[in-house]
Design a protein around this motif. Structure first.
Motif, short mmCIF file in Angstrom:
data_model
loop_
_atom_site.label_atom_id
_atom_site.label_comp_id
_atom_site.label_asym_id
_atom_site.label_seq_id
_atom_site.Cartn_x
_atom_site.Cartn_y
_atom_site.Cartn_z
N GLY A 139 0.41 -1.33 -0.07
CA GLY A 139 -0.05 -0.22 -0.26
C GLY A 139 0.90 1.31 -0.19
O GLY A 139 2.19 0.79 0.70
N GLU A 140 -0.33 2.36 -0.98
CA GLU A 140 1.43 4.06 -0.90
C GLU A 140 1.37 4.08 0.87
O GLU A 140 2.35 5.18 0.86
CB GLU A 140 0.13 5.19 -0.89
N HIS A 141 1.13 4.31 1.70
CA HIS A 141 1.48 4.71 3.14
C HIS A 141 2.63 3.32 3.59
O HIS A 141 3.05 3.47 4.83
CB HIS A 141 0.71 4.19 3.98
N ASN A 142 2.88 2.37 2.65
CA ASN A 142 4.37 1.50 3.41
C ASN A 142 5.16 1.42 2.30
O ASN A 142 5.71 0.28 2.17
CB ASN A 142 3.77 0.40 3.35
N SER A 143 5.85 2.61 1.81
CA SER A 143 6.76 2.65 1.37
C SER A 143 7.77 2.26 2.38
O SER A 143 8.36 2.96 3.82
CB SER A 143 6.66 4.23 0.15
#
Length: 294
Positions: free
Chosen positions: A228-232
């Motif tokens: 997900g985008e928040h878990n780079s």
């Protein structure tokens, strides 16, 4: 000091696995079974050795992604047993921990029905094979101080074998294809060298093949796709040759390797290089035809 520590840590791990293999296997089976219990997702860093997989594993493990993550080189039952016999019959005379863990994971996966994120790094094969030989040095030599002389003939033999047929082919056939039914040489497996990785989604499996040479640039994008985008996640280094006891010998032998034109052409014309490293061909030629390598 780092080299000294790495040498004796390796010796200790060999001693433990040689004398406590059944106990370690029993513990790993229990640990992995408990980790997978009621888990809807797991991450498998699954590849041939010395492709940057340790860095990928360490980066995900140390992140805030709360998904069980494992680092494996084999899940094919027959190949696991073949490798165990190989290590038991060599100078090392013990089974590496990763094969003990593979045995435990293989059993646990039989009853696992959740989502699998499968991340498989690859690497330019001549560099990878040289790194692999030194990582595996305890199966060829017991010496820390005369490692270069002990491994010179092994390196030459392994490079000749590699030219004949890249070890990557066996790994992808017996591991990725037979275990997960993923054929990276299928015409529909459309790898873009400019991107450096390919991400595909199957029923309960997200699969990513990524070149080690592109990991620094691509890892954040890949982890965004997975988690997900928040878990780079940023990529951190692990299992680096520069920290190992064999680093000096590794550098010296690397400088001496030089393939003749016919050998090099076999490598660069292989389907593996043509599909996954067409943009690296001139670099591979320059690197391994020179008498001194940097």
């Amino acid at each position: 000091m780092k080299g000294f520590i790495s040498y004796y840590k390796r010796k200790l791990r060999i001693f433990i696995s040689k004398n406590f293999e059944p106990q370690i296997l029993k513990f790993e089976k229990r640990r992995i079974t408990k980790l997978l219990e009621n888990k809807k997702e797991i991450v498998l860093i699954y590849s041939i050795g010395k492709v940057g997989s340790s860095s990928v594993y360490s980066s995900i493990k140390s992140s805030e992604v709360n998904i069980p993550t494992f680092h494996l080189h084999s899940l094919a039952p027959e190949r696991i047993e073949e490798q165990k016999e190989y290590y038991r019959s060599g100078v090392r005379n013990s089974v590496p921990f990763h094969l003990i863990q593979s045995t435990a994971m293989l059993e646990a996966l039989k009853s696992y029905n959740g989502k699998i994120y499968l991340l498989t790094p690859i690497r330019e094969p001549i560099s990878r094979e040289l790194s692999s030989i030194f990582q595996d040095s305890f199966n060829f030599s017991n010496s820390k101080d005369d490692l270069k002389n002990d491994l010179s003939s092994t390196v030459n033999d392994k490079v000749k074998d590699l030219v004949s047929e890249l070890p990557e082919y066996e790994w992808f056939e017996r591991e990725l294809k037979q275990v997960f039914n993923i054929d990276i040489f299928d015409v529909n497996f459309d790898f873009d060298p400019d991107q450096g990785y390919l991400y595909q989604t199957y029923d309960n499996l997200d699969f990513c093949l990524v070149r080690a040479e592109n990991l620094n640039q691509s890892f954040r994008d890949i982890t965004k796709k997975m988690f997900g985008e928040h878990n780079s996640i940023s990529l951190s280094s692990a299992n680096e040759a520069s920290d190992k006891f064999y680093n000096t010998s590794y550098i010296e032998i690397k400088k001496e390797i030089s393939l003749d034109e016919e050998q090099l052409e076999k490598v660069v014309n292989s389907s593996f290089i043509q599909k996954f490293y067409p943009d690296f061909i001139s670099n591979i030629r320059r690197k391994w035809q020179r008498e001194i390598h940097v």
